[in-house]
Design a protein around this motif. Structure first.
Motif, short mmCIF file in Angstrom:
data_model
loop_
_atom_site.label_atom_id
_atom_site.label_comp_id
_atom_site.label_asym_id
_atom_site.label_seq_id
_atom_site.Cartn_x
_atom_site.Cartn_y
_atom_site.Cartn_z
N ILE A 172 0.88 -1.17 0.00
CA ILE A 172 0.00 0.00 0.00
C ILE A 172 0.91 1.22 0.00
CG2 ILE A 172 -1.78 1.27 1.25
CD1 ILE A 172 -2.85 -1.30 2.34
N ALA A 173 0.80 2.01 -1.04
CA ALA A 173 1.74 3.13 -1.21
C ALA A 173 0.97 4.44 -1.33
CB ALA A 173 2.59 2.89 -2.44
N ASP A 174 1.39 5.42 -0.52
CA ASP A 174 0.73 6.73 -0.56
C ASP A 174 1.60 7.72 -1.34
OD1 ASP A 174 -1.04 8.75 -0.18
OD2 ASP A 174 -0.71 8.97 1.97
N GLU A 175 1.21 7.99 -2.55
CA GLU A 175 1.92 8.89 -3.45
C GLU A 175 3.43 8.60 -3.50
OE1 GLU A 175 0.60 12.62 -4.24
OE2 GLU A 175 -1.30 12.49 -3.17
N PRO A 176 3.78 7.36 -3.87
CA PRO A 176 5.19 6.96 -3.81
C PRO A 176 6.10 7.68 -4.79
CG PRO A 176 3.90 5.31 -4.99
CD PRO A 176 2.93 6.29 -4.40
N ILE A 177 5.53 8.33 -5.80
CA ILE A 177 6.39 8.96 -6.81
C ILE A 177 6.27 10.48 -6.80
CG2 ILE A 177 6.45 6.93 -8.30
CD1 ILE A 177 4.33 8.32 -10.06
N ALA A 178 5.54 11.01 -5.82
CA ALA A 178 5.28 12.44 -5.83
C ALA A 178 6.53 13.29 -5.61
CB ALA A 178 4.22 12.80 -4.79
N SER A 179 7.57 12.72 -4.98
CA SER A 179 8.79 13.51 -4.75
C SER A 179 9.88 13.19 -5.77
CB SER A 179 9.34 13.23 -3.35
OG SER A 179 8.42 13.65 -2.38
N LEU A 180 9.54 12.43 -6.81
CA LEU A 180 10.58 11.96 -7.73
C LEU A 180 10.50 12.65 -9.08
CD1 LEU A 180 10.32 8.11 -7.02
CD2 LEU A 180 11.80 9.79 -5.91
N ASP A 181 11.66 12.72 -9.75
CA ASP A 181 11.67 13.21 -11.13
C ASP A 181 11.00 12.14 -12.00
OD1 ASP A 181 13.94 11.46 -12.53
OD2 ASP A 181 14.53 11.92 -10.46
N PRO A 182 10.55 12.51 -13.21
CA PRO A 182 9.78 11.57 -14.03
C PRO A 182 10.51 10.25 -14.31
CG PRO A 182 9.60 13.77 -14.94
CD PRO A 182 10.59 13.87 -13.81
N LYS A 183 11.84 10.32 -14.54
CA LYS A 183 12.56 9.08 -14.84
C LYS A 183 12.58 8.13 -13.64
CE LYS A 183 16.90 7.55 -16.81
NZ LYS A 183 18.29 7.83 -16.45
N SER A 184 12.88 8.66 -12.46
CA SER A 184 12.87 7.84 -11.24
C SER A 184 11.46 7.35 -10.95
CB SER A 184 13.36 8.64 -10.03
OG SER A 184 14.62 9.19 -10.30
N ALA A 185 10.48 8.21 -11.21
CA ALA A 185 9.09 7.83 -10.95
C ALA A 185 8.72 6.62 -11.80
CB ALA A 185 8.16 9.01 -11.28
#
Ligand SMILES: Nc1ncnc2c1ncn2[C@@H]1O[C@H](COP(=O)(O)OP(=O)(O)O)[C@@H](O)[C@H]1O
Ligand SMILES: [Mg+2]
Length: 282
Positions: A172-185
């Motif tokens: 269960i992940a809460d906005e796991p990519i919100a702090s990442l640049d698009p490539k890392s996301a």
């Protein structure tokens, strides 16, 4: 069949704000579900309720058939049940000063005695499991570095490795990519999907932006004002339909590139030792 996650009539209010209102949601084992919605729609509250980090005013949550909370109280087995859930947050939640391996080994704490964990006495099998998990997420080269030396994307992959060591059957992940640049996301999302495909790990992932939800998930649950306003195939969630659901705030979900600019800088979690982190996560 028992569901991986089964939410029945869950309600949580803060004063007069109904953050989550009478929600019912069932997720089958192996399913991959994105939770979307504008800021304040109730995603984080629902995620915290699902993992027993927050108790509801009423309703019940079951994980693989066992109730983690019911009628506003955590069940007696809540801690044990929570160990089946791998939790991932926007801010990585690693202990910065500790090594990547130690952070990942925290995932094994549910199985070792807390005392042993506190003093870092992990057995060989745990250490091997940690290394193998780091290999699976592609950061084994950084195993001995301090967590703070890793990029945001690598830290998030370490957090995923921790859920593998934990042997979580649902992530269960809460906005796991919100702090990442698009490539890392994309890398993080690729990795989560791969774990879903190859190991059958169930996914419930909240996302602020709908493009990632459409790219990676078959089923999308959309929230507004604490309620589920759509639950169905990703293909149905067209920009027009989103505008119908959210009106002006649909822009927040559709506009490309907006979420990178909107993120606050990473604030590390202040935790002194892995046992402390384990308590926060367990
Ligand atoms: N701890 C809290 N105290 C008071 N209000 C809260 C708290 N957490 C969430 N809320 C309110 O509940 C609603 C849903 O918030 P949240 O679940 O964080 O939404 P999202 O994650 O979709 O942005 C919002 O109106 C928010 O202000
Ligand atoms: Mg949130």
């Amino acid at each position: 069949m028992s569901y991986a996650l089964s939410i029945d009539g869950i309600t949580k209010a803060y004063g007069t704000v109904r953050a989550v209102s009478e929600i019912n949601l069932r997720i089958a084992p192996g399913e991959r579900v994105a939770l979307i919605g504008a800021s304040g729609s109730g995603k984080s509250t629902l995620i915290r309720l699902s993992s027993g980090l927050l108790t509801a005013d009423s309703g019940e949550v079951k994980v693989f058939g066992d109730a983690i909370q019911s009628g506003g109280k955590l069940t007696r087995d809540a801690r044990r049940i929570r160990r089946r859930i791998g939790l991932i947050f926007q801010k990585f939640n690693l202990v910065n000063r500790l090594s990547v391996t130690t952070n990942v080994l925290v995932g094994a704490l549910g199985r070792v005695s807390p005392l042993r964990g506190t003093f870092g006495f992990y057995c060989r099998a745990d250490r091997d499991a940690a290394y193998s998990a780091l290999e699976q997420v592609g950061i084994e080269k950084h195993a001995h570095k301090r967590a703070e030396a890793l990029s945001g994307g690598q830290q998030q992959r370490a957090a995923i490795a921790r859920t593998l060591v934990q042997r979580a059957r649902i992530v269960i992940a809460d906005e796991p990519i919100a702090s990442l640049d698009p490539k890392s996301a994309r890398r993080v999302m690729d990795l989560l999907s791969e774990l879903n495909r190859t190991q059958g790990i169930t996914l419930l992932v909240s996302l602020h932006q709908v493009d990632y939800a459409r790219a990676y998930f078959d089923r999308i649950v959309a929230m507004r004002g604490g309620e589920i306003v759509f639950d169905g195939p990703a293909a149905k969630l067209t920009p027009d339909f989103l505008t119908e659901l959210y009106g002006a705030s649909a822009e927040e979900l559709i506009l490309p590139g907006q979420f990178e600019a909107a993120q606050a800088p990473h604030t590390p979690m202040r935790m002194e030792n892995p046992a402390e982190l384990a308590r926060a996560l367990n």
